[in-house]
Motif scaffolding. Structure first.
Motif, PDB file in Angstrom:
ATOM      1  N   VAL A  44      12.642  10.303   4.948  1.00 23.63           N
ATOM      2  CA  VAL A  44      11.233  10.193   4.565  1.00 23.63           C
ATOM      3  C   VAL A  44      11.091  10.063   3.051  1.00 23.63           C
ATOM      4  N   GLN A  45      10.233   9.136   2.635  1.00 20.50           N
ATOM      5  CA  GLN A  45       9.903   8.939   1.227  1.00 20.50           C
ATOM      6  C   GLN A  45       8.428   9.275   1.055  1.00 20.50           C
ATOM      7  N   ARG A  46       8.148  10.559   1.027  1.00 22.95           N
ATOM      8  CA  ARG A  46       6.763  11.018   1.018  1.00 22.95           C
ATOM      9  C   ARG A  46       6.129  10.760  -0.335  1.00 22.95           C
ATOM     10  N   GLY A  47       4.922  10.177  -0.323  1.00 32.73           N
ATOM     11  CA  GLY A  47       4.214   9.863  -1.547  1.00 32.73           C
ATOM     12  C   GLY A  47       2.961  10.693  -1.711  1.00 32.73           C
ATOM     13  N   GLU A  48       1.884  10.031  -2.175  1.00 30.28           N
ATOM     14  CA  GLU A  48       0.640  10.744  -2.443  1.00 30.28           C
ATOM     15  C   GLU A  48      -0.076  11.096  -1.150  1.00 30.28           C
ATOM     16  N   VAL A  49      -1.054  11.982  -1.256  1.00 37.91           N
ATOM     17  CA  VAL A  49      -1.861  12.374  -0.096  1.00 37.91           C
ATOM     18  C   VAL A  49      -2.742  11.194   0.308  1.00 37.91           C
ATOM     19  N   ARG A  50      -2.639  10.792   1.562  1.00 38.07           N
ATOM     20  CA  ARG A  50      -3.484   9.706   2.074  1.00 38.07           C
ATOM     21  C   ARG A  50      -4.739  10.250   2.760  1.00 38.07           C
ATOM     22  N   LEU A  51      -4.584  11.369   3.459  1.00 36.93           N
ATOM     23  CA  LEU A  51      -5.698  11.936   4.223  1.00 36.93           C
ATOM     24  C   LEU A  51      -5.693  13.446   4.026  1.00 36.93           C
ATOM     25  N   ALA A  52      -6.833  13.988   3.646  1.00 34.48           N
ATOM     26  CA  ALA A  52      -6.955  15.437   3.460  1.00 34.48           C
ATOM     27  C   ALA A  52      -8.115  15.948   4.311  1.00 34.48           C
ATOM     28  N   ILE A  53      -7.844  16.967   5.102  1.00 36.34           N
ATOM     29  CA  ILE A  53      -8.852  17.610   5.936  1.00 36.34           C
ATOM     30  C   ILE A  53      -9.090  18.997   5.356  1.00 36.34           C
ATOM     31  N   LYS A  54     -10.342  19.319   5.056  1.00 36.26           N
ATOM     32  CA  LYS A  54     -10.656  20.564   4.361  1.00 36.26           C
ATOM     33  C   LYS A  54     -11.705  21.365   5.133  1.00 36.26           C
ATOM     34  N   ASN A  55     -11.274  22.529   5.637  1.00 34.07           N
ATOM     35  CA  ASN A  55     -12.172  23.483   6.311  1.00 34.07           C
ATOM     36  C   ASN A  55     -13.063  22.797   7.348  1.00 34.07           C
ATOM     37  N   LEU A  56     -12.450  22.008   8.204  1.00 34.81           N
ATOM     38  CA  LEU A  56     -13.215  21.184   9.141  1.00 34.81           C
ATOM     39  C   LEU A  56     -13.624  21.979  10.378  1.00 34.81           C
ATOM     40  N   HIS A  57     -14.890  21.861  10.720  1.00 30.88           N
ATOM     41  CA  HIS A  57     -15.456  22.480  11.917  1.00 30.88           C
ATOM     42  C   HIS A  57     -16.144  21.400  12.747  1.00 30.88           C
ATOM     43  N   ALA A  58     -16.117  21.563  14.065  1.00 37.37           N
ATOM     44  CA  ALA A  58     -16.829  20.641  14.957  1.00 37.37           C
ATOM     45  C   ALA A  58     -17.027  21.316  16.293  1.00 37.37           C
ATOM     46  N   GLU A  59     -17.951  20.761  17.073  1.00 41.94           N
ATOM     47  CA  GLU A  59     -18.250  21.307  18.393  1.00 41.94           C
ATOM     48  C   GLU A  59     -17.611  20.464  19.480  1.00 41.94           C
ATOM     49  N   SER A  60     -17.437  21.074  20.663  1.00 46.97           N
ATOM     50  CA  SER A  60     -16.921  20.378  21.837  1.00 46.97           C
ATOM     51  C   SER A  60     -18.041  19.594  22.503  1.00 46.97           C
ATOM     52  N   ASP A  61     -17.704  18.898  23.588  1.00 48.91           N
ATOM     53  CA  ASP A  61     -18.717  18.161  24.347  1.00 48.91           C
ATOM     54  C   ASP A  61     -19.773  19.090  24.927  1.00 48.91           C
ATOM     55  N   ARG A  62     -19.418  20.359  25.109  1.00 51.30           N
ATOM     56  CA  ARG A  62     -20.357  21.355  25.650  1.00 51.30           C
ATOM     57  C   ARG A  62     -21.118  22.089  24.548  1.00 51.30           C
ATOM     58  N   GLU A  63     -21.013  21.586  23.324  1.00 48.29           N
ATOM     59  CA  GLU A  63     -21.695  22.158  22.169  1.00 48.29           C
ATOM     60  C   GLU A  63     -21.247  23.588  21.897  1.00 48.29           C
ATOM     61  N   MET A  64     -19.979  23.839  22.157  1.00 46.96           N
ATOM     62  CA  MET A  64     -19.347  25.100  21.822  1.00 46.96           C
ATOM     63  C   MET A  64     -18.387  24.877  20.655  1.00 46.96           C
ATOM     64  N   PRO A  65     -18.074  25.917  19.870  1.00 46.06           N
ATOM     65  CA  PRO A  65     -17.143  25.734  18.750  1.00 46.06           C
ATOM     66  C   PRO A  65     -15.800  25.193  19.232  1.00 46.06           C
ATOM     67  N   ALA A  66     -15.319  24.141  18.572  1.00 46.64           N
ATOM     68  CA  ALA A  66     -14.018  23.552  18.912  1.00 46.64           C
ATOM     69  C   ALA A  66     -13.087  23.683  17.709  1.00 46.64           C
ATOM     70  N   LEU A  67     -13.336  22.922  16.652  1.00 52.20           N
ATOM     71  CA  LEU A  67     -12.533  23.048  15.444  1.00 52.20           C
ATOM     72  C   LEU A  67     -13.060  24.212  14.625  1.00 52.20           C
ATOM     73  N   ARG A  68     -12.123  25.054  14.155  1.00 53.08           N
ATOM     74  CA  ARG A  68     -12.504  26.290  13.473  1.00 53.08           C
ATOM     75  C   ARG A  68     -11.790  26.381  12.117  1.00 53.08           C
ATOM     76  N   GLY A  69     -12.214  25.548  11.185  1.00 48.73           N
ATOM     77  CA  GLY A  69     -11.658  25.626   9.841  1.00 48.73           C
ATOM     78  C   GLY A  69     -10.291  24.997   9.706  1.00 48.73           C
ATOM     79  N   VAL A  70     -10.155  23.734  10.116  1.00 48.81           N
ATOM     80  CA  VAL A  70      -8.869  23.031  10.064  1.00 48.81           C
ATOM     81  C   VAL A  70      -8.625  22.496   8.659  1.00 48.81           C
ATOM     82  N   ASP A  71      -7.419  22.771   8.145  1.00 44.14           N
ATOM     83  CA  ASP A  71      -6.971  22.229   6.868  1.00 44.14           C
ATOM     84  C   ASP A  71      -5.621  21.562   7.075  1.00 44.14           C
TER      85      ASP A  71
END
Length: 305
Positions: A44-71
């Motif tokens: 692997v020749q790892r370079g710069e950050v291409r995608l950064a996810i910061k404290n991500l939250h989202a709900e499920s199809d049932r409008e319940m908590p799904a993602l709980r602070g993903v980094d």
């Protein structure tokens, strides 16, 4: 099983006692040639950050908590695997990143640009591609032809259209090139996509997304339900894209696929990232413990610089 019989293209190839037959033997009989079960890959020749996810939250199809602070951070030139037992909100994360599900909190940064809330078409313009988990539902339009499916999102742009009219020659040439380059088995470019095998439908999706020359690819269960020959082909294409400098976020529940493709692995459990491990330091036992959230603090992060 005690005994295995292999059919290929409707013809009996051979039979063997299971105890005296290896996976490589079965793969060769199924495909008709030697199959490379683990793709060759450069360091692997790892370079710069291409995608950064910061404290991500989202709900499920049932409008319940799904993602709980993903980094997490995805670097160019690497395959980062998002591992976990199915149903731990990996699908929801992939959908938020690709604009198919709204985030309720947090940030998505693509090559230094905040793209939180961008729709899929806008993310395509930003060179983000997506191989969805449900190819029949989200990957193709079943009643469209192979050629039409290969220009989804681009159908109204040059060279495929001009002044509101489609350039049928350009569409045909594009489809023929992808059919050849990605070894799609289809009677013609005008065959309806739903009439292809699962492996060839997946190649249609793969061809369309990779033809966009993405800088970031989210690949969700890219080999689920396809034959071993298609698995080998898809793996080679993903490794080639990684070697060309793209950042790939691979979502998979298959331990063998995770270990053979990944450079780095993060494990998701109940909507959270619970551990990270360098692929070179991982094995099935460690990943199994991490995926069940049964690891110790010493194994939560293993061999990661």
């Amino acid at each position: 099983s005690n005994r295995v019989t292999v059919l290929r293209d409707g013809i009996r190839v051979d039979s063997c006692e299971t105890a005296g037959c290896t996976r490589a033997d079965l793969a060769r009989m199924m495909v008709g040639r030697e199959v490379i079960l683990k793709p060759e890959r450069a360091e692997v020749q790892r370079g710069e950050v291409r995608l950064a996810i910061k404290n991500l939250h989202a709900e499920s199809d049932r409008e319940m908590p799904a993602l709980r602070g993903v980094d997490l951070e995805l670097y160019c030139g690497e395959i980062l695997c998002l591992a976990g037992v199915s149903g731990n909100d990996q699908r929801e994360l992939a959908e938020v990143i690709t604009g198919l599900r709204p985030a309720t909190q947090g940030q998505i940064v693509l090559e230094g640009k905040d793209v939180t809330g961008y729709l899929p078409g806008a993310l395509t313009e930003e060179k983000l591609a997506y191989i969805p988990e449900e190819r029949m539902k989200d990957g193709i339009i079943q009643d469209f032809t192979v050629a039409e499916n290969e220009i989804l999102r681009e159908h109204g742009r040059e060279p495929f259209a001009r002044n509101g009219f489609q350039n049928l020659k350009a569409v045909a040439e594009h489809a023929d090139k992808l059919i050849k380059d990605f070894q799609i088995k289809t009677p013609s470019r005008d065959t309806r996509a739903k009439n292809l095998s699962g492996g060839n439908i997946q190649k249609v999706v793969l061809a369309r997304e990779l033809s966009r020359e993405p800088r970031v690819l989210v690949a969700a269960q890219p080999t689920r339900g396809v034959d071993i020959g298609a698995i080998e082909f898809i793996h080679r294409k993903l490794v080639a894209l990684r070697d060309a400098g793209a950042g790939i976020l691979l979502v998979s529940v298959e331990l063998e696929e995770i270990l053979s493709l990944s450079d780095r692995i993060v494990v998701m459990f109940e909507g959270r990232i619970v551990g990270e491990v360098a692929a070179s330091r991982a094995d099935e036992q460690l990943l199994g413990l991490m995926m069940a959230n049964a690891h110790t603090p010493d194994t939560a992060t293993v061999g990661v610089a």
